[in-house]
Write a protein that holds these residues in place. Structure first.
Motif, mmCIF file in Angstrom:
data_model
loop_
_atom_site.group_PDB
_atom_site.id
_atom_site.type_symbol
_atom_site.label_atom_id
_atom_site.label_comp_id
_atom_site.label_asym_id
_atom_site.label_seq_id
_atom_site.Cartn_x
_atom_site.Cartn_y
_atom_site.Cartn_z
ATOM 1 N N THR A 83 0.894 -1.042 0.093
ATOM 2 C CA THR A 83 0.027 -0.079 -0.082
ATOM 3 C C THR A 83 0.988 1.141 -0.085
ATOM 4 O OG1 THR A 83 -1.757 -1.194 1.216
ATOM 5 C CG2 THR A 83 -1.846 0.927 1.188
ATOM 6 N N TYR A 132 0.651 5.561 -0.146
ATOM 7 C CA TYR A 132 -0.339 6.995 0.366
ATOM 8 C C TYR A 132 0.438 8.055 -0.226
ATOM 9 C CZ TYR A 132 -1.752 3.658 3.917
ATOM 10 O OH TYR A 132 -2.260 2.641 4.590
ATOM 11 N N SER A 174 -5.029 6.461 -1.234
ATOM 12 C CA SER A 174 -4.383 5.428 -0.872
ATOM 13 C C SER A 174 -4.253 4.333 -2.317
ATOM 14 C CB SER A 174 -4.496 4.681 0.390
ATOM 15 O OG SER A 174 -5.854 4.008 0.120
ATOM 16 N N ASN A 211 -3.245 0.170 -3.470
ATOM 17 C CA ASN A 211 -2.591 -0.943 -3.380
ATOM 18 C C ASN A 211 -2.669 -1.726 -4.820
ATOM 19 O OD1 ASN A 211 -5.092 -2.349 -3.287
ATOM 20 N ND2 ASN A 211 -4.964 -2.521 -0.949
ATOM 21 N N GLU A 215 -6.672 -1.701 -5.387
ATOM 22 C CA GLU A 215 -7.786 -0.584 -5.224
ATOM 23 C C GLU A 215 -6.960 0.863 -5.052
ATOM 24 O OE1 GLU A 215 -10.075 -1.424 -1.766
ATOM 25 O OE2 GLU A 215 -11.660 -0.038 -2.345
ATOM 26 N N ILE A 225 -8.144 4.501 -3.494
ATOM 27 C CA ILE A 225 -9.111 4.941 -2.555
ATOM 28 C C ILE A 225 -8.666 6.730 -2.727
ATOM 29 C CG2 ILE A 225 -9.878 5.683 -0.383
ATOM 30 C CD1 ILE A 225 -9.704 2.399 0.059
ATOM 31 N N SER A 246 3.097 1.253 3.266
ATOM 32 C CA SER A 246 3.058 0.344 4.512
ATOM 33 C C SER A 246 2.627 -1.194 3.811
ATOM 34 C CB SER A 246 2.124 0.801 5.609
ATOM 35 O OG SER A 246 0.696 0.512 4.947
ATOM 36 N N THR A 282 -0.236 -3.974 4.821
ATOM 37 C CA THR A 282 -1.752 -4.062 5.699
ATOM 38 C C THR A 282 -1.662 -3.729 7.100
ATOM 39 O OG1 THR A 282 -2.406 -5.230 3.516
ATOM 40 C CG2 THR A 282 -3.763 -4.956 5.442
ATOM 41 N N GLY A 326 -6.517 -1.949 5.639
ATOM 42 C CA GLY A 326 -5.434 -1.382 5.607
ATOM 43 C C GLY A 326 -4.756 -0.314 4.712
ATOM 44 N N ASN A 327 -5.867 0.452 4.138
ATOM 45 C CA ASN A 327 -5.656 1.305 3.009
ATOM 46 C C ASN A 327 -6.030 2.488 3.142
ATOM 47 O OD1 ASN A 327 -8.179 0.796 2.785
ATOM 48 N ND2 ASN A 327 -7.877 -0.271 0.716
#
Lengths: 111, 111
Positions: A31, A33, A48, A50, A53, A55, A94, A96, B96-97
């Motif tokens: 992930t 950000y 964010s 990964n 996905e 977001i 990071s 998860t 976790g995102n």
């Protein structure tokens, strides 16, 4: 070895320009950000991402767009820069639900 | 949803103690604590995942209440090096995102 690296560290540009900030992580994290830190030090999450996905914080203007060419990179593109975009932008990564590692930050100044 | 931190600022003398609080209106999956020194990136201190959990890191420790809606960071016998801005970061689910930060608490430790 730098875990999360951002370039450039400083960016001064004129209103209306388009610019990009690059971010790379060599930690194998899933992930990544982008955060914006304004003059009051508030850390606002922007995106964010990964491998499954993206977001998007709905308060972020659509002039901002993340681009992820691969799992280790998440670049930030900003179109038609405005004075209010001036801030420090932090990339982080990071696994998860584990600690986030931050890049050194990019101080963007729009004049 | 952004967590709420209090107080916004604290001034201590070396050796004094401080407590920083972080609260949410709904149950959290995890709470992170970070410290940011002026001009630097935030640095991870600890993460709490379980209700009722307490964790320590030298003279800095944290708790997560049973309902998982409130966390506190305890700084005991403060040192000059503790100065900085402390952020709590929260995740509402185990995806976790979406690590979202509170407004920060500025801590200044004076000799």
């Amino acid at each position: 070895d730098t875990a999360v690296s951002q370039t450039p560290k400083y960016l001064v540009t004129q209103m209306g320009n388009d610019k990009s900030i690059k971010c790379e992580q060599n930690l194998g994290h899933d992930t990544m950000y982008w955060y914006k830190q304004d003059s009051k030090k508030f850390l606002k999450i922007m995106f964010s991402y990964n491998n499954k996905e993206l977001i998007i914080n709905e308060t972020v203007p659509n002039r901002f767009s993340p681009k992820s060419p691969d799992k280790a990179h998440l670049n930030l593109h900003i179109n038609s820069l405005e004075l209010g975009d001036s801030a420090v932008y932090f990339c982080a990564s990071s696994h998860t639900n584990t600690e986030a590692f931050f890049g050194q930050g990019t101080r963007l100044t729009v004049v | 949803q952004q967590p709420v931190q209090s107080p916004q600022a604290v001034i201590l003398r070396e050796g004094e103690d401080a407590v920083i609080n972080c609260s949410s209106s709904k149950a959290l999956y995890s709470v992170h604590w970070y410290r940011q020194k002026h001009g630097e990136a935030p640095v991870f201190l600890m993460i709490l995942l379980k209700g009722g959990e307490q964790k320590g890191h030298e003279k800095i420790s944290a708790s997560f209440n049973e309902k998982k809606q409130q966390s506190s960071l305890y700084l005991t016998a403060s040192q000059l090096s503790y100065s900085g801005t402390y952020f709590c970061g929260t995740e509402c689910n185990n995806a976790g995102n979406m690590l979202t930060f509170g407004g920060g608490t500025r801590l200044m430790v004076k000799p």
